[in-house]
Design a protein around this motif. Structure first.
Motif, PDB file in Angstrom:
ATOM      1  N   GLU A 113      28.912 -73.045  49.056  1.00  0.00           N
ATOM      2  CA  GLU A 113      30.055 -72.143  48.714  1.00  0.00           C
ATOM      3  C   GLU A 113      31.347 -72.955  48.171  1.00  0.00           C
ATOM      4  O   GLU A 113      32.031 -72.372  47.308  1.00  0.00           O
TER       5      GLU A 113
ATOM      6  N   ASP B  80      30.709 -74.169  44.751  1.00  0.00           N
ATOM      7  CA  ASP B  80      30.797 -73.228  43.786  1.00  0.00           C
ATOM      8  C   ASP B  80      32.267 -72.421  43.431  1.00  0.00           C
ATOM      9  O   ASP B  80      32.265 -71.949  42.582  1.00  0.00           O
TER      10      ASP B  80
ATOM     11  N   HIS C 255      19.571 -68.710  44.998  1.00  0.00           N
ATOM     12  CA  HIS C 255      19.782 -70.248  45.239  1.00  0.00           C
ATOM     13  C   HIS C 255      18.314 -70.746  45.313  1.00  0.00           C
ATOM     14  O   HIS C 255      18.008 -71.851  45.827  1.00  0.00           O
TER      15      HIS C 255
END
Length: 147
Positions: free
Chosen positions: A27, A30, A110
């Motif tokens: 996270e 990203d 993912h």
């Protein structure tokens, strides 16, 4: 003998490369953060890598494909009935409401392959989603995504 340390510019240091650490690394990365992870084991994945693998999720494509109608309210009713008066309803609702997008679909994006759906004690419909190859099937693609 003194070890030579390498300086690395980073925005975030994550201690522990298990399920939570890997998810945090994905996270943060990203969102553009430079991430350094510190892990004591020789490989990433933690105990999640060794688990039988499975997650409770509500309203998933796998449920729909199997003709299972589920909802946040039904899942919350099951959770509270099974858990009794000590259940934290606010936390349970938050988890259930976010299980589709922030768990099931996130993991799938993912590389996690959801393999089957099982009934679980306390639930009126099947919600226990298992990924291919147990904990390895969950953590191997997530570790790859984090790297």
């Amino acid at each position: 003998m003194r070890a030579k340390l390498k300086q690395v510019a980073t925005d975030l240091v994550i201690v522990g490369g298990g399920g939570a650490g890997i998810a945090a690394a994905i996270e943060a990365r990203d969102r553009g953060a430079r991430v350094v992870m510190v892990e004591q084991a020789p490989q990433l994945g933690g105990t999640a890598m060794l688990s039988g693998g499975g997650c409770l999720a509500v309203g998933t494509p796998l449920q729909r494909a199997r003709g299972i109608e589920d909802s946040v309210e039904l899942a919350l009713d099951d959770w509270v009935r099974w858990g009794g008066p000590g259940v934290d309803r606010e936390w349970a609702r938050f988890y259930i409401e976010h299980s589709l997008h922030e768990l099931y679909l996130w993991a799938e994006r993912h590389g996690v392959v959801w393999q089957d759906l099982l009934p679980q004690e306390g639930n009126s419909v099947a919600r226990w989603h298992r990924h291919k190859d147990g904990g390895l099937g969950l953590m191997t693609p997530l570790v790859a995504a984090a790297e």
